[in-house]
Enzyme design. Structure first.
Site, PDB file in Angstrom:
ATOM      1  N   ASN A 124       0.847  -1.196   0.000  1.00  0.00           N
ATOM      2  CA  ASN A 124       0.000   0.000   0.000  1.00  0.00           C
ATOM      3  C   ASN A 124       0.880   1.243   0.000  1.00  0.00           C
ATOM      4  O   ASN A 124       1.957   1.274   0.617  1.00  0.00           O
ATOM      5  CB  ASN A 124      -1.010   0.006   1.155  1.00  0.00           C
ATOM      6  CG  ASN A 124      -0.448  -0.293   2.521  1.00  0.00           C
ATOM      7  OD1 ASN A 124       0.584  -0.936   2.650  1.00  0.00           O
ATOM      8  ND2 ASN A 124      -1.124   0.164   3.545  1.00  0.00           N
ATOM      9  N   ILE A 125       0.402   2.262  -0.709  1.00  0.00           N
ATOM     10  CA  ILE A 125       1.157   3.510  -0.883  1.00  0.00           C
ATOM     11  C   ILE A 125       0.201   4.656  -0.567  1.00  0.00           C
ATOM     12  O   ILE A 125      -0.727   4.922  -1.338  1.00  0.00           O
ATOM     13  CB  ILE A 125       1.695   3.618  -2.326  1.00  0.00           C
ATOM     14  CG1 ILE A 125       2.564   2.396  -2.675  1.00  0.00           C
ATOM     15  CG2 ILE A 125       2.484   4.921  -2.493  1.00  0.00           C
ATOM     16  CD1 ILE A 125       2.946   2.289  -4.143  1.00  0.00           C
ATOM     17  N   GLU A 126       0.420   5.276   0.598  1.00  0.00           N
ATOM     18  CA  GLU A 126      -0.515   6.299   1.063  1.00  0.00           C
ATOM     19  C   GLU A 126      -0.133   7.689   0.547  1.00  0.00           C
ATOM     20  O   GLU A 126       0.922   7.881  -0.071  1.00  0.00           O
ATOM     21  CB  GLU A 126      -0.575   6.258   2.596  1.00  0.00           C
ATOM     22  CG  GLU A 126      -1.098   4.903   3.063  1.00  0.00           C
ATOM     23  CD  GLU A 126      -1.365   4.816   4.550  1.00  0.00           C
ATOM     24  OE1 GLU A 126      -0.832   5.640   5.328  1.00  0.00           O
ATOM     25  OE2 GLU A 126      -2.118   3.898   4.938  1.00  0.00           O
TER      26      GLU A 126
ATOM     27  N   CYS B 238      -4.029   0.739  -2.622  1.00  0.00           N
ATOM     28  CA  CYS B 238      -3.908  -0.494  -1.837  1.00  0.00           C
ATOM     29  C   CYS B 238      -2.836  -1.411  -2.429  1.00  0.00           C
ATOM     30  O   CYS B 238      -2.514  -1.341  -3.625  1.00  0.00           O
ATOM     31  CB  CYS B 238      -5.224  -1.259  -1.841  1.00  0.00           C
ATOM     32  SG  CYS B 238      -6.540  -0.500  -0.893  1.00  0.00           S
TER      33      CYS B 238
ATOM     34  N   GLU C 224      -3.016  -4.574  -3.127  1.00  0.00           N
ATOM     35  CA  GLU C 224      -3.508  -5.464  -4.180  1.00  0.00           C
ATOM     36  C   GLU C 224      -3.485  -4.772  -5.529  1.00  0.00           C
ATOM     37  O   GLU C 224      -3.046  -5.328  -6.532  1.00  0.00           O
ATOM     38  CB  GLU C 224      -4.948  -5.899  -3.870  1.00  0.00           C
ATOM     39  CG  GLU C 224      -5.117  -6.688  -2.593  1.00  0.00           C
ATOM     40  CD  GLU C 224      -5.385  -5.807  -1.371  1.00  0.00           C
ATOM     41  OE1 GLU C 224      -4.806  -4.697  -1.273  1.00  0.00           O
ATOM     42  OE2 GLU C 224      -6.171  -6.234  -0.514  1.00  0.00           O
TER      43      GLU C 224
ATOM     44  N   CYS D 133     -10.150  -4.758   0.154  1.00  0.00           N
ATOM     45  CA  CYS D 133     -11.253  -3.794   0.218  1.00  0.00           C
ATOM     46  C   CYS D 133     -12.165  -3.971  -0.999  1.00  0.00           C
ATOM     47  O   CYS D 133     -11.838  -4.681  -1.961  1.00  0.00           O
ATOM     48  CB  CYS D 133     -10.721  -2.367   0.283  1.00  0.00           C
ATOM     49  SG  CYS D 133     -10.202  -1.703  -1.312  1.00  0.00           S
TER      50      CYS D 133
ATOM     51  N   CYS E 216     -10.658  -3.106  -4.425  1.00  0.00           N
ATOM     52  CA  CYS E 216      -9.694  -4.106  -4.893  1.00  0.00           C
ATOM     53  C   CYS E 216     -10.401  -5.379  -5.351  1.00  0.00           C
ATOM     54  O   CYS E 216      -9.992  -6.003  -6.338  1.00  0.00           O
ATOM     55  CB  CYS E 216      -8.673  -4.420  -3.802  1.00  0.00           C
ATOM     56  SG  CYS E 216      -7.513  -3.047  -3.552  1.00  0.00           S
TER      57      CYS E 216
HETATM   58  N1  THU Z   1      -5.310  -1.352   2.433  1.00  0.00           N
HETATM   59  C1  THU Z   1      -4.765  -2.170   1.488  1.00  0.00           C
HETATM   60  O1  THU Z   1      -3.618  -1.965   1.063  1.00  0.00           O
HETATM   61  N2  THU Z   1      -5.486  -3.212   1.035  1.00  0.00           N
HETATM   62  C2  THU Z   1      -6.754  -3.503   1.458  1.00  0.00           C
HETATM   63  O2  THU Z   1      -7.433  -4.315   0.853  1.00  0.00           O
HETATM   64  C3  THU Z   1      -7.281  -2.838   2.655  1.00  0.00           C
HETATM   65  C4  THU Z   1      -6.667  -1.506   2.922  1.00  0.00           C
HETATM   66  C5  THU Z   1      -4.517  -0.233   2.933  1.00  0.00           C
HETATM   67  C6  THU Z   1      -4.974   1.120   2.455  1.00  0.00           C
HETATM   68  C7  THU Z   1      -4.408   2.019   3.538  1.00  0.00           C
HETATM   69  O3  THU Z   1      -3.063   2.342   3.224  1.00  0.00           O
HETATM   70  C8  THU Z   1      -4.414   1.160   4.786  1.00  0.00           C
HETATM   71  O4  THU Z   1      -4.576  -0.184   4.330  1.00  0.00           O
HETATM   72  C9  THU Z   1      -5.518   1.477   5.768  1.00  0.00           C
HETATM   73  O5  THU Z   1      -6.747   1.514   5.141  1.00  0.00           O
END
Ligand code: THU
Length: 132
Positions: A42-44, A53, A55, A86, A89
């Site tokens: 994941n890359i915020e 996300c 995935e 999520c 995804c």
């Molecule tokens: N996140 C994912 O990378 N994949 C998911 O399916 C659920 C959520 C990440 C997004 C964000 O960076 C962190 O989890 C919290 O929501």
């Protein structure tokens, strides 16, 4: 299909998560029909909605390299629970394969569960619906 190998790659990519806001690491590994595997984290973003996300990072890496069809996706988030993809995804996974894609939810290589995509995305809206 070697689920343990996929989980191992997801765990490795989990360590690359860019998570200054949530502090929640996620790693994913996607197996395509070619046999190639792509990992992602994941890359915020300071603009939270721009976050990607794990995935989708892995899927988009593969598709942009010319991969066509997803066979399996492994996800590792919280190491004490099974982290499900999520909704966005799940929809993106459905775009690139059949409803029997394996979705592997893992705490580690020895503790995981396997679902068909149809179980985690029942009643999916897909490209077939557009052609009706
Ligand atoms: N996140 C994912 O990378 N994949 C998911 O399916 C659920 C959520 C990440 C997004 C964000 O960076 C962190 O989890 C919290 O929501």
């Amino acid at each position: 299909m070697n689920y343990k190998e996929l989980i191992k790659i997801a765990l490795e990519y989990r360590e690359r998560a860019y998570i200054p806001y949530s502090n929640f690491k996620v790693g994913a590994a996607v197996l395509f029909d070619s046999g190639n595997i792509y990992g992602g984290c994941n890359i915020e973003n300071a603009s939270f909605g721009a976050t990607n996300c794990a995935e989708r990072t892995a899927i988009f890496k593969g598709i942009s390299e010319g991969e066509k069809e997803i066979k399996a996706v492994a996800v590792v988030g919280d190491l004490n629970t099974y982290t499900y993809p999520c909704g966005i995804c799940r929809q993106v996974i459905a775009e690139f394969g059949n409803m029997d894609i394996k979705v592997i939810l893992a705490k580690n290589e020895n503790d995981y569960i396997v679902k068909d995509l149809s179980e985690v995305l029942p009643g999916a809206f897909t490209k077939e619906d557009l052609n009706k």
